[in-house]
Design a protein around this motif. Sequence first.
Motif, short mmCIF file in Angstrom:
data_model
loop_
_atom_site.label_atom_id
_atom_site.label_comp_id
_atom_site.label_asym_id
_atom_site.label_seq_id
_atom_site.Cartn_x
_atom_site.Cartn_y
_atom_site.Cartn_z
N MET A 7 5.51 3.85 4.12
CA MET A 7 5.83 3.73 2.72
C MET A 7 5.82 5.10 2.08
O MET A 7 4.94 5.91 2.31
CB MET A 7 4.81 2.82 2.02
N THR A 8 6.80 5.40 1.24
CA THR A 8 6.88 6.68 0.56
C THR A 8 5.86 6.72 -0.56
O THR A 8 5.78 5.81 -1.39
CB THR A 8 8.29 6.91 -0.03
N ASP A 9 5.08 7.77 -0.60
CA ASP A 9 4.07 7.90 -1.64
C ASP A 9 4.75 8.44 -2.89
O ASP A 9 5.23 9.56 -2.92
CB ASP A 9 2.98 8.87 -1.16
N TYR A 55 -4.77 -3.92 1.39
CA TYR A 55 -3.37 -3.60 1.65
C TYR A 55 -2.80 -2.74 0.53
O TYR A 55 -3.22 -2.82 -0.62
CB TYR A 55 -2.53 -4.88 1.78
N GLU A 56 -1.83 -1.91 0.91
CA GLU A 56 -1.05 -1.16 -0.06
C GLU A 56 0.40 -1.60 0.07
O GLU A 56 0.98 -1.58 1.14
CB GLU A 56 -1.17 0.34 0.19
N GLY A 108 1.83 -15.74 -5.66
CA GLY A 108 2.07 -16.24 -4.32
C GLY A 108 2.09 -15.13 -3.28
O GLY A 108 1.64 -15.32 -2.14
N MET A 109 2.61 -13.95 -3.64
CA MET A 109 2.59 -12.81 -2.72
C MET A 109 1.16 -12.35 -2.48
O MET A 109 0.78 -12.02 -1.35
CB MET A 109 3.45 -11.68 -3.30
N GLY A 160 0.23 -2.59 -6.19
CA GLY A 160 1.65 -2.29 -6.08
C GLY A 160 1.93 -0.86 -6.47
O GLY A 160 1.75 -0.48 -7.62
N VAL A 161 2.36 -0.06 -5.50
CA VAL A 161 2.60 1.36 -5.76
C VAL A 161 3.70 1.54 -6.79
O VAL A 161 3.64 2.43 -7.65
CB VAL A 161 2.96 2.09 -4.44
#
Length: 516
Positions: free
Chosen positions: A1-3, A211-212, A220-221, A180-181
Amino acid sequence: MTDVKENVKKISADIRENERYIQERCENCADILIRPMRLGDERKVDCLMVYIEVAVSNMMLDDSAIGKMINHFWEIPPEKIPEFMQNNSLGIADVQKLYDMNEVLGAVLSGNAVFFIDGYDKAMKISSRGYPNMGVSEAESEKVLRGSREGFSDSVKTNSALVRKRLRDTRMKVEEYQMGVRSNTVLQILYIDDLVHEELLEQIKERIEEYEIDGVLDSGMLEQLTEESWYSPFPQYQVTERPDRAALELLNGKVVLLCDNSPSALILPGSFSGFMESSEDWYHHFEMASFLRILRYLALLTAMLLPGLYLAVIRFHTQILPANLLLSFAEAREGVPFTSVTELILLELAFELIREAGVRVPGALGNAIGIVGGLIIGDAAVSANLVSPIVVMIVALTALGSMVIPDEEFASAFRLMKYGFLFLGGYLGIYGIVLGIYLLISHLSGLLSFGVPYLVPFVRKHSVSRVGDGIWRIPFKKRQYRPVYAKKEQSLRLKHKAQTTDAETEKEAQNEVRRK
């Protein structure tokens, strides 16, 4: 994942530097308004207001306390404005100081306005009404005859306020997180401090931070990310749209999880008996509430076992049926080109299609499709001699049984189990049904929801009748103890005032005797 996070940039005392940075970060963001102004006597001090156009209205800026403060800046000398901001801003409006640009952008994207002033190295977050939402409406999926009609909305702040409205106690805590980033979705954990177990609370926080992810758009997610037994069809969170149900579970020692942009609250830990209860069970008289609970458990067994039992009887164990009924079944199936298993599967799948079509078609037309479609397809299938009338009745009773279960996600698990029992009963008979029940109970017995057995209170030594969490609902006056979710020292929830007064009087008398 891109920071996507950058190095933290402090707010500068030079307002032009702050404006350039914001314009660079918000390039091509037409909905974010950057409004420069000049305030103070003879208009000598530069100021800046940054906000999202729809989330913050001009009327809010004109009529609020911060708007009046800004208007007051026109009457004081420029050199006095920073001092006024430092000493008075937090006292006259709902304002919070911000110290870096990440906080500024986060506040703006959350629907607030941010105010800068030249020569002052901090910004002021001005709380607003936030993004547009549907507001408080009636809960659609949990209809009740008695009880509150209020339902949760899409705003997490509104939802926690609806729960606070029912539990006006400072011991009810609301902790806020962001997940959520890219979405920076606001999550809130609600619990009552002296009731909830610390181990449960810590485990929930660890799961949230485990988790990230780039974005969380609905509860639901979050549920799927944090549940332990992801392979199980049974939900480990209880979902509700009713604030009164959330408040009731908080009083039982459970934890409620709210997610922004979601009109549903997650109640945890989840339990089998909790999914079979309705919020109005505690508003009705205990005889009627107990009868409805028994009816729901019978409906659950019908929704899961009826097709499989039908196939087991007509294919392997016809001797248990009366001769007249057996002849009636045989006559009804005369001329049907499919086997009994194929016939039942086809009709079950046809009904699932009708159900899904009724959900997707908007408005009253969806209800019409469900009713008319079922009647037409069933009648046409019988007339064409594709299925027997008894199978139409079996499928209809199975569908009614699944609709009686209060929780839709819990009912969906048994809708899936139905097909497993259908094959077991169709090819192994009653022995297959017994095997399926054994495997199902074994799975449920080993299932945990945040360390709590899924079959509580049926698998604990704690008496079911003592708390009324089982099939039978005890009278409200006898509901003296909380369920096992709450701390033991807070297990007592109801006591008679007269008994308390007598006990206190007796204790004082004993103390007086000791003193003498």
